[in-house]
Design a protein around this motif. Structure first.
Motif, PDB file in Angstrom:
ATOM      1  N   ALA A   1       0.829  -1.203   0.000  1.00 55.37           N
ATOM      2  CA  ALA A   1       0.000   0.000   0.000  1.00 55.37           C
ATOM      3  C   ALA A   1       0.865   1.256   0.000  1.00 55.37           C
ATOM      4  N   ALA A   2       1.933   1.238   0.797  1.00 54.90           N
ATOM      5  CA  ALA A   2       2.847   2.381   0.840  1.00 54.90           C
ATOM      6  C   ALA A   2       3.482   2.616  -0.524  1.00 54.90           C
ATOM      7  N   ARG A   3       3.886   1.542  -1.147  1.00 51.17           N
ATOM      8  CA  ARG A   3       4.518   1.652  -2.465  1.00 51.17           C
ATOM      9  C   ARG A   3       3.540   2.230  -3.485  1.00 51.17           C
ATOM     10  N   ALA A   4       2.287   1.767  -3.452  1.00 50.11           N
ATOM     11  CA  ALA A   4       1.268   2.265  -4.370  1.00 50.11           C
ATOM     12  C   ALA A   4       1.002   3.749  -4.131  1.00 50.11           C
ATOM     13  N   MET A   5       0.937   4.148  -2.877  1.00 45.66           N
ATOM     14  CA  MET A   5       0.721   5.560  -2.568  1.00 45.66           C
ATOM     15  C   MET A   5       1.862   6.417  -3.114  1.00 45.66           C
ATOM     16  N   TRP A   6       3.087   5.971  -2.858  1.00 48.68           N
ATOM     17  CA  TRP A   6       4.254   6.755  -3.268  1.00 48.68           C
ATOM     18  C   TRP A   6       4.352   6.850  -4.786  1.00 48.68           C
ATOM     19  N   ASN A   7       3.913   5.776  -5.486  1.00 55.55           N
ATOM     20  CA  ASN A   7       3.887   5.809  -6.949  1.00 55.55           C
ATOM     21  C   ASN A   7       3.109   7.006  -7.476  1.00 55.55           C
ATOM     22  N   PHE A   8       2.047   7.374  -6.767  1.00 54.08           N
ATOM     23  CA  PHE A   8       1.164   8.423  -7.258  1.00 54.08           C
ATOM     24  C   PHE A   8       1.212   9.692  -6.402  1.00 54.08           C
ATOM     25  N   GLY A   9       2.318   9.857  -5.678  1.00 52.61           N
ATOM     26  CA  GLY A   9       2.569  11.114  -5.000  1.00 52.61           C
ATOM     27  C   GLY A   9       1.843  11.322  -3.689  1.00 52.61           C
ATOM     28  N   LEU A  10       1.338  10.267  -3.085  1.00 57.71           N
ATOM     29  CA  LEU A  10       0.648  10.375  -1.796  1.00 57.71           C
ATOM     30  C   LEU A  10       1.572   9.910  -0.672  1.00 57.71           C
ATOM     31  N   HIS A  11       1.499  10.595   0.465  1.00 61.10           N
ATOM     32  CA  HIS A  11       2.382  10.188   1.565  1.00 61.10           C
ATOM     33  C   HIS A  11       1.734  10.269   2.944  1.00 61.10           C
ATOM     34  N   HIS A  12       0.436  10.575   3.012  1.00 57.02           N
ATOM     35  CA  HIS A  12      -0.233  10.638   4.315  1.00 57.02           C
ATOM     36  C   HIS A  12      -0.894   9.296   4.625  1.00 57.02           C
ATOM     37  N   MET A  13      -0.196   8.428   5.313  1.00 55.18           N
ATOM     38  CA  MET A  13      -0.744   7.133   5.710  1.00 55.18           C
ATOM     39  C   MET A  13      -0.961   7.105   7.215  1.00 55.18           C
ATOM     40  N   ARG A  14      -2.085   6.511   7.613  1.00 54.40           N
ATOM     41  CA  ARG A  14      -2.362   6.250   9.021  1.00 54.40           C
ATOM     42  C   ARG A  14      -2.704   4.777   9.166  1.00 54.40           C
ATOM     43  N   VAL A  15      -2.201   4.162  10.201  1.00 55.12           N
ATOM     44  CA  VAL A  15      -2.400   2.730  10.413  1.00 55.12           C
ATOM     45  C   VAL A  15      -3.141   2.530  11.732  1.00 55.12           C
ATOM     46  N   VAL A  16      -4.304   1.877  11.640  1.00 55.79           N
ATOM     47  CA  VAL A  16      -5.140   1.652  12.818  1.00 55.79           C
ATOM     48  C   VAL A  16      -4.927   0.229  13.327  1.00 55.79           C
ATOM     49  N   ASP A  17      -4.373   0.091  14.528  1.00 60.79           N
ATOM     50  CA  ASP A  17      -4.296  -1.181  15.240  1.00 60.79           C
ATOM     51  C   ASP A  17      -3.823  -2.333  14.348  1.00 60.79           C
ATOM     52  N   PRO A  18      -2.614  -2.278  13.776  1.00 64.08           N
ATOM     53  CA  PRO A  18      -2.135  -3.375  12.933  1.00 64.08           C
ATOM     54  C   PRO A  18      -1.960  -4.664  13.724  1.00 64.08           C
ATOM     55  N   ARG A  19      -2.325  -5.765  13.132  1.00 61.73           N
ATOM     56  CA  ARG A  19      -2.333  -7.044  13.837  1.00 61.73           C
ATOM     57  C   ARG A  19      -0.941  -7.444  14.339  1.00 61.73           C
ATOM     58  N   ASP A  20       0.085  -7.213  13.528  1.00 58.74           N
ATOM     59  CA  ASP A  20       1.426  -7.687  13.865  1.00 58.74           C
ATOM     60  C   ASP A  20       2.315  -6.603  14.463  1.00 58.74           C
TER      61      ASP A  20
END
Length: 247
Positions: free
Chosen positions: A24-43
């Motif tokens: 998902a991070a790679r896909a975002m960066w491909n198209f110029g997006l960088h605001h990611m928030r992660v809610v309660d990741p399992r691992d």
């Protein structure tokens, strides 16, 4: 990681696999997006597998916000989209990724802040998550196989954001050290061909000669010929004449 123009926050809700977070991070960066928030990741977080899959987009993960709930993730958002492929029995607008990102652009232009919720891999967002959104994004996929990987869904949405915010011509011509031939150059090429074909008695019978010449001229005008192309075609005709004279 700063950017002059505002952009939506992509919020991964309870993601299960680090590899999918990285994708998902790679896909975002491909198209110029960088605001990611992660809610309660399992691992847990940070996640080494996410970093490995993100490749050059690892810097995005370095700045991703870790939060404990959807409510916390969207608290600064004025409009929220939730992605889902299933009918939820909730009365909400359902839009395509294209329409959603057009709306996001307009909302940001008016000073708002958009968040986009993406659900966990196993079953997607819960209704308790979706009721906190203003609208639903639904990708028009094959109804017999609607499941999308988390990274795929992020990529589709990020692509539409890019399309909505960056003017990209639908087609361009890449010129390889040349330029398009002028009308005069193409006319001279036509003259050369007619001269040589006349010598070879190509225009036969005489009653059809004018029509044949007209068709050839129309052929040259339809082709997007470059100067290199014109020079090549002149060379072909000259070499054929030399070959005939040697014979």
């Amino acid at each position: 990681m700063t950017q002059s123009s505002p952009q939506p926050a992509f919020i991964l809700v309870r993601p299960q696999m680090g590899e999918n977070i990285g994708a998902a991070a790679r896909a975002m960066w491909n198209f110029g997006l960088h605001h990611m928030r992660v809610v309660d990741p399992r691992d847990g977080w940070p996640n080494e597998r996410a970093v490995a899959l993100a490749s050059g987009a690892g810097r995005l993960l370095d700045h991703a916000g870790l939060v404990g709930s959807v409510q916390e993730a969207i608290q600064d958002c004025t409009y929220v989209f939730a992605t889902t492929a299933r009918q939820r029995g909730l009365t909400k607008p359902i839009v395509t990724p294209e329409r959603a990102m057009e709306q996001a652009r307009a909302i940001h232009a008016e000073g708002g802040k958009v968040g986009v919720l993406f659900g966990p891999e196993r079953a997607g967002l819960e209704n308790e998550d979706i009721v906190q959104a203003n609208a639903i994004i639904s990708v028009p996929v094959n109804p017999e196989f609607p499941s999308l990987n988390l990274g795929q869904c992020v990529l589709l949405t990020a692509y539409e954001w890019r399309r909505a915010t960056v003017e990209t011509p639908p087609e361009v011509m890449e010129m390889a050290k040349t330029e398009f031939a002028s009308a005069l150059e193409i006319e001279k090429l036509g003259d050369h061909f007619e001269e040589r074909l006349d010598e070879a008695q190509f225009f036969f019978p005489e009653t059809k000669a004018e029509g044949m010449k007209l068709n050839l001229r129309n052929l040259w005008s339809r082709l997007p010929l470059t100067r290199a192309d014109v020079q090549t075609m002149h060379g072909v005709m000259r070499q054929m004449v030399r070959w005939k004279e040697r014979g």
